[in-house]
Design an enzyme around this catalytic site. Sequence first.
Site, PDB file in Angstrom:
ATOM      1  N   ASP A  16       0.784  -1.239   0.000  1.00 57.79           N
ATOM      2  CA  ASP A  16       0.000   0.000   0.000  1.00 57.79           C
ATOM      3  C   ASP A  16       0.818   1.293   0.000  1.00 57.79           C
ATOM      4  O   ASP A  16       0.547   2.209   0.797  1.00 57.79           O
ATOM      5  CB  ASP A  16      -0.961   0.014   1.192  1.00 57.79           C
ATOM      6  N   ASP A  54      -4.830  -0.692  -1.810  1.00 55.82           N
ATOM      7  CA  ASP A  54      -6.167  -0.488  -1.263  1.00 55.82           C
ATOM      8  C   ASP A  54      -7.053   0.090  -2.363  1.00 55.82           C
ATOM      9  O   ASP A  54      -6.643   1.027  -3.067  1.00 55.82           O
ATOM     10  CB  ASP A  54      -6.085   0.495  -0.088  1.00 55.82           C
ATOM     11  N   HIS A  56     -11.005   1.003  -2.503  1.00 54.97           N
ATOM     12  CA  HIS A  56     -12.332   1.032  -1.891  1.00 54.97           C
ATOM     13  C   HIS A  56     -13.378   1.708  -2.776  1.00 54.97           C
ATOM     14  O   HIS A  56     -13.083   2.722  -3.425  1.00 54.97           O
ATOM     15  CB  HIS A  56     -12.282   1.814  -0.574  1.00 54.97           C
ATOM     16  N   HIS A  60     -17.695   2.783   1.000  1.00 54.53           N
ATOM     17  CA  HIS A  60     -17.222   1.635   1.764  1.00 54.53           C
ATOM     18  C   HIS A  60     -17.650   1.745   3.225  1.00 54.53           C
ATOM     19  O   HIS A  60     -17.574   2.813   3.823  1.00 54.53           O
ATOM     20  CB  HIS A  60     -15.701   1.518   1.674  1.00 54.53           C
ATOM     21  N   HIS A  89     -10.620   7.070   2.073  1.00 54.65           N
ATOM     22  CA  HIS A  89      -9.261   6.972   1.534  1.00 54.65           C
ATOM     23  C   HIS A  89      -9.205   5.912   0.451  1.00 54.65           C
ATOM     24  O   HIS A  89     -10.006   4.980   0.417  1.00 54.65           O
ATOM     25  CB  HIS A  89      -8.251   6.625   2.639  1.00 54.65           C
ATOM     26  N   LYS A 114      -7.190  -4.786  -2.968  1.00 55.13           N
ATOM     27  CA  LYS A 114      -7.942  -5.322  -1.838  1.00 55.13           C
ATOM     28  C   LYS A 114      -8.860  -4.241  -1.286  1.00 55.13           C
ATOM     29  O   LYS A 114      -8.662  -3.057  -1.522  1.00 55.13           O
ATOM     30  CB  LYS A 114      -6.999  -5.819  -0.748  1.00 55.13           C
ATOM     31  N   CYS A 159      -2.086  -3.081   7.854  1.00 53.53           N
ATOM     32  CA  CYS A 159      -2.014  -3.955   6.681  1.00 53.53           C
ATOM     33  C   CYS A 159      -0.748  -4.803   6.642  1.00 53.53           C
ATOM     34  O   CYS A 159      -0.794  -5.953   6.203  1.00 53.53           O
ATOM     35  CB  CYS A 159      -2.164  -3.129   5.414  1.00 53.53           C
TER      36      CYS A 159
END
Length: 212
Positions: A16, A54, A56, A60, A89, A114, A159
């Site tokens: 990330d 990441d 989203h 989310h 974010h 993810k 993470c």
Amino acid sequence: MTRFRPTAADCLVVVDLQNDFMPQGALAVPEGDAVVPLVNHLMEGFEHVVATQDWHPRDHFSFASTRPGRAPFETIEAPYGRQTLWPDHCVQGTPGAAFHPDFAADRAQLILRKGFRRDIDSYSAFCENDRRTPTGLTGYLRERGFRRLFFAGLATDFCVRWSVEDARREGFEAVIVEDACRAIDLEGSLAAAQTAMQSAGAVRLRAADLAG
């Protein structure tokens, strides 16, 4: 001092390195940008690299903005357990979700996204936070014959930690390159992460411990 020399059975997992986790980002990790040049240097010593991202949706469920009266960094009980509420974010397709411009992402052989399921947060590179929904990374790594994984990136206490613990659970050796990571450190979360990763059998080292 033990020196680790990456082999063809090793893979560097970069977690990330995205704009929203940098100091001016929506979910800033202190000194997050400081790891980018070190990670780029680490990648030069590995034949195999995986990067996570990441990713989203705008609504989310882990975003505090979706829950009236709630604030970022509060916790709630999700169907699968405790869940931290975050500032919005790494929203899909936004500049904040993009990799830091100096990160040599083209060096990665796989970019794994993810957190794209609206109702499940995803810290680990291996499994969603419900602990039942796999990302597919385990199968990829096993099929390619990797046995030892080195971890760098953001954030150490979320993470990176969850990815390291899941790597051990899936039977991989796990090594954390500590100076190539940075933490958010919410109410002692960094110390808790360090203890948990060590208890899981992960090895902690610094970039200088890697033989060139």
